[in-house]
Enzyme design. Structure first.
Site, short mmCIF file in Angstrom:
data_model
loop_
_atom_site.label_atom_id
_atom_site.label_comp_id
_atom_site.label_asym_id
_atom_site.label_seq_id
_atom_site.Cartn_x
_atom_site.Cartn_y
_atom_site.Cartn_z
N ARG A 1 130.08 6.22 48.12
CA ARG A 1 131.52 6.75 47.97
C ARG A 1 132.53 6.22 47.27
NH1 ARG A 1 132.99 7.22 53.64
NH2 ARG A 1 133.28 4.85 53.56
N ASP A 2 131.83 5.35 46.50
CA ASP A 2 133.46 4.83 45.60
C ASP A 2 133.09 5.21 44.13
OD1 ASP A 2 135.94 4.27 44.61
OD2 ASP A 2 136.16 2.34 45.50
N ILE A 3 132.38 5.94 43.25
CA ILE A 3 131.72 6.32 42.31
C ILE A 3 133.30 6.51 41.00
CG2 ILE A 3 130.36 6.69 40.40
CD1 ILE A 3 128.18 7.54 42.42
#
Length: 287
Positions: free
Chosen positions: A156-158
């Site tokens: 969820r935070d690439i």
């Protein structure tokens, strides 16, 4: 707010060195494992908006009006450590070696990485890379995501600042602070925003998130690497999709790869690749 270098943690097991950086929820220090005789990275839970430390004191004190948010955040911090620990054997993921409570807060001891993040690397290279080099850099990340998704976890935070490149040529996916179980109640996980790399479902607290959420962020990262441009925010594309194709920048890459990147960045989740393996397959054919 930093701990002074030389302080020891966990009854002398670790020695804290200088701070490497501070984010909204934590401080990362270089450290030393006094038992194994190796450098480590020590991440301290320190949410600066709801807690503070008196200068010269190691104890972190939540503000009186934090309403339990400090303790809740600390448990989420330890959850991040447990998530990372599950994947310590995978080469594309930074490994966690220890986590513990101390000084009124929590600590995570991680593998020390010597190098730079992809965002800084891109800046040093003039803002963009060739298509072949970009894909080769991201391959270890995609392989790591395949394993992560098998367990029902999504990152969820690439983005370029969460992909780390070591001096000895390793590429690691870092910062699992936003990772959550995607199976089960996947419509009620909290919102994390990284403009340009966040699909529209992450702007909604009830957005349906899953592996396709990471597919969007990975595709957006590849788009940034190849074009040198951060994609427009997905929430703005809902009404008026202004995403330029890569060819519109005067950049030539194989048509099937351009189509895969654009498909991976579809505004609607149902129009994207639902599985990271299908996305990777297109690029593996060209390697």
């Amino acid at each position: 707010a930093f701990i002074r270098p030389g302080h020891e943690l966990k009854q002398g097991r670790y020695t804290v060195g200088i701070a490497l950086g501070q984010g909204g929820f934590g401080i990362t220090y270089i450290g030393y494992d006094n038992v194994l005789g190796t450098k480590v990275a020590i991440k301290e839970y320190y949410p600066s908006d709801i807690a503070q430390r008196v200068r010269g004191d190691r104890t972190v004190m939540p503000f009186t009006n934090s309403d339990g948010n400090f303790e809740h955040g600390k448990q989420k911090f330890l959850e991040e450590a447990r998530i990372l620990a599950k994947f310590s054997d995978y080469p594309g993921i930074v490994s966690v070696r220890d986590c513990f409570d101390e000084n009124g807060t929590a600590y995570m001891v991680m593998q020390y990485l010597d190098g730079t993040d992809l965002k800084q690397y891109l800046n040093r290279r003039g803002g963009k890379l060739g298509e072949s080099e970009s894909i080769q850099i991201l391959m270890p990340v995609t392989e790591a995501l395949k394993e992560i998704h098998k367990t029902g976890i999504i990152h969820r935070d690439i983005s370029p600042d969460n992909i780390f490149m070591t001096k000895d040529g390793q590429v690691k996916l870092i910062d699992f602070g936003a990772a959550r179980q995607s199976f089960g109640d996947n419509k009620s996980i909290s919102v994390t925003l990284k403009p340009g790399y966040v699909p529209e479902e992450q702007y909604r607290t009830r957005g349906n998130q899953g592996p396709w959420t990471d597919v969007y962020a990975l595709s957006a990262t590849l788009y940034r690497m190849v074009t040198g441009n951060t994609p427009p925010e997905s929430i703005e594309r809902v009404m008026d999709d202004s995403l330029k194709k890569i060819s519109e920048f005067g950049i030539t890459i194989p048509p099937q790869e351009e189509a895969a990147i654009i498909k991976g960045m579809s505004v609607s989740a149902k129009d994207r690749y639902q599985d990271i393996k299908d996305f990777i397959f297109v690029f593996q054919l060209g390697l």
